[in-house]
Design an enzyme around this catalytic site. Structure first.
Site, PDB file in Angstrom:
ATOM      1  N   HIS A 116       0.815  -1.217   0.000  1.00 50.82           N
ATOM      2  CA  HIS A 116       0.000   0.000   0.000  1.00 50.82           C
ATOM      3  C   HIS A 116       0.849   1.267   0.000  1.00 50.82           C
ATOM      4  O   HIS A 116       0.344   2.358  -0.294  1.00 50.82           O
ATOM      5  CB  HIS A 116      -0.992  -0.007   1.172  1.00 50.82           C
ATOM      6  CG  HIS A 116      -0.391   0.255   2.513  1.00 50.82           C
ATOM      7  ND1 HIS A 116      -0.058  -0.745   3.389  1.00 50.82           N
ATOM      8  CD2 HIS A 116      -0.068   1.402   3.149  1.00 50.82           C
ATOM      9  CE1 HIS A 116       0.427  -0.236   4.504  1.00 50.82           C
ATOM     10  NE2 HIS A 116       0.437   1.078   4.376  1.00 50.82           N
ATOM     11  N   ASP A 146       0.425  -7.725   1.601  1.00 54.47           N
ATOM     12  CA  ASP A 146       0.781  -6.301   1.648  1.00 54.47           C
ATOM     13  C   ASP A 146       2.298  -6.103   1.656  1.00 54.47           C
ATOM     14  O   ASP A 146       2.819  -5.232   2.337  1.00 54.47           O
ATOM     15  CB  ASP A 146       0.159  -5.625   2.867  1.00 54.47           C
ATOM     16  CG  ASP A 146       0.059  -4.107   2.682  1.00 54.47           C
ATOM     17  OD1 ASP A 146       0.337  -3.624   1.562  1.00 54.47           O
ATOM     18  OD2 ASP A 146      -0.261  -3.407   3.661  1.00 54.47           O
ATOM     19  N   SER A 222       4.599   2.654   7.957  1.00 52.87           N
ATOM     20  CA  SER A 222       4.277   1.485   7.135  1.00 52.87           C
ATOM     21  C   SER A 222       5.464   1.107   6.252  1.00 52.87           C
ATOM     22  O   SER A 222       6.032   1.958   5.568  1.00 52.87           O
ATOM     23  CB  SER A 222       3.065   1.770   6.250  1.00 52.87           C
ATOM     24  OG  SER A 222       1.893   1.836   7.009  1.00 52.87           O
TER      25      SER A 222
END
Length: 462
Positions: A116, A146, A222
């Site tokens: 992402h 992911d 992230s």
């Protein structure tokens, strides 16, 4: 004069009594709160906490901070400016910039991050801790976990973080989260492992399991590193659970064993190879407990077996409870899916099962999971084995494994077999890809299928 002298003596005596009384009570009050000097008792909780806080994080931070990078994602999206562009396509191009973190995992510049973080990027820019900036190339992605792999090139060897074994992490173990939250470069936070194999289905529908930690992770973290006190990579920070969008106490990381397997698959095969046992998982409920006489509350209940799968050939049966995989304890489905996430097709796994109150061990050869997401239908499908087709009385079809959206999930289509799409025969997922690619995207989609009761039905998706 005498009268004055007597008054002075009385005042002096009264002052002495008052001052003496004040000092007497003040001294007693002070002593009552003073710790007893003769006692050598030290609470064990204080001793344990003091011992834990002696852990030195500086070495791990120094080893890892230079190998965590800032990833800038630049993308261009088209925004319609009128009603005609809205329906017919087109519009004004608009640049968007996103940012996250990444971890250098090799001296030649391979970087692992979250899918992402780099999704829809037209240009990727990576900045190191020394402020050097590089243009990155996308190598491959896996939206299911992911995880994404990118690469930068340079004349020097890059600092990198070695992989640790995420299967061996322990609850309560100290960890560091290294990343770039809120565009603040090279930020290190500390915490402990709060839980392992955390199931996040309730949050975002992701079927894999995560390492949960209380190390502070925020937007921009992230794709960053979760490392142990030896400076080894044990996870890729991926998600938080928060009503505000910022850290409130818990964060989640993809286990390093799973991330490592994904990037190795991308480098070797170009896509991710998933190995499965070939079982259908059931919930342990009062009806199941009564039917099979189950006393255990931990483990994965086998609700069904896929014909011809590794589990079928190994002799696993419906009603068995899986207790261990290669000696690792399995308490819930997230333990099983998390461990298998680091395995490939044709790997052999030793499965400990409980049957009729007795444990036994069987060796299972994992089979390849081949799935395809039909985004326009909101369904994920897999190839159906010949044994499953014969059992349902069909000659062709693909099986729906799960719904991709809440709207489709309400129809409970898991287990149906799609035999045709737009009146074209579907033999495998390659047929599905071809039909969906060649169709007119403005036209409705007709899906013909056999439901779990054996009836043929058709749905029209508009």
């Amino acid at each position: 004069m005498k009268q004055t002298f007597r008054l002075f003596l009385v005042a002096l005596f009264a002052g002495a009594v008052t001052l003496g009384g004040y000092k007497f009570f003040e001294k007693k009050d002070y002593i009552s709160f003073e710790p007893q000097k003769t006692s050598n008792f030290i609470p064990t909780s204080f001793s344990a906490a003091a011992a834990e806080m002696n852990t030195d994080f500086t070495d791990a931070a120094e080893k890892t901070v230079h190998a965590v990078v800032h990833v800038k994602n630049m993308s261009v999206s088209t925004q319609p400016t009128n009603i005609f562009e809205y329906f017919q396509g087109g519009g004004q191009p608009r640049a968007r910039v996103g940012s996250g973190s990444g971890v250098i995992i090799s001296p030649d510049g391979y970087i692992v991050t979250n899918n992402h973080v780099i999704a829809n990027a037209t240009n990727l820019e990576v900045t190191l801790n020394n402020n050097k900036t590089y243009t990155a190339k996308l190598i491959g992605t896996d939206p299911n976990t992911d995880i994404a792999l990118v690469k930068i090139d340079g004349n020097e060897e890059f600092p990198f973080i070695p992989f640790g074994d995420s299967n061996n992490v322990k609850i309560g173990e100290w960890v560091l989260a290294v990343g770039n939250p809120f565009n603040l470069t090279s930020t290190v936070t500390a915490g402990i492992i709060s839980a392992k194999a955390r199931d996040l289905n309730q949050f975002d529908g992701n079927p894999q399991s995560f390492i949960q930690t209380d190390a502070a992770v925020n937007r921009g973290n992230s794709g960053g590193a979760l490392v142990n006190t030896r400076g080894e990579l044990i996870g890729i920070n991926t998600a938080i659970t928060s009503e505000t969008g910022s850290y409130v106490g818990y964060s989640f990381a993809v286990p390093s064993n799973n991330a490592r397997k994904v990037i190795e698959d991308i480098l070797e095969y170009g896509n991710v190879q998933r190995g499965i046992l070939g079982i259908q998982v059931g919930n342990i409920n009062p009806q199941i407990v009564e039917k099979y006489g189950i006393n255990d509350t931990e483990g994965v209940f086998v609700g069904g077996i896929e014909k011809g799968s590794g589990a079928d050939k190994a002799g696993i049966k419906e009603g068995d409870i899986i207790k261990q995989l290669d000696g690792y304890k399995v308490s819930k489905f997230a333990d099983l899916s998390g461990y298998l996430g680091s395995k490939r097709p044709n790997d052999v796994v030793e499965v400990t099962i409980l049957r009729n109150g007795k444990e036994r061990k069987v060796s299972v050869t994992l089979v390849k999971l081949e799935t395809f997401s039909i985004d326009d239908l909101g369904l994920e499908v897999k190839n159906t084995t010949p044994e499953e087709l014969r059992e349902r009385g069909l000659k062709n079809g693909v099986t729906v494994t799960r719904a991709l959206t809440p709207e489709i999930a309400q129809y409970k289509l898991e287990g149906i077999i799609i035999t045709q799409i737009n009146d074209e025969t579907v033999n495998d997922i390659d047929d599905v890809k071809r039909i969906m690619t060649q169709r007119n995207y403005r036209s409705p989609i007709k899906m013909t299928f056999m439901d779990t009761a054996g009836k043929i039905n058709s749905f029209i998706f508009r």
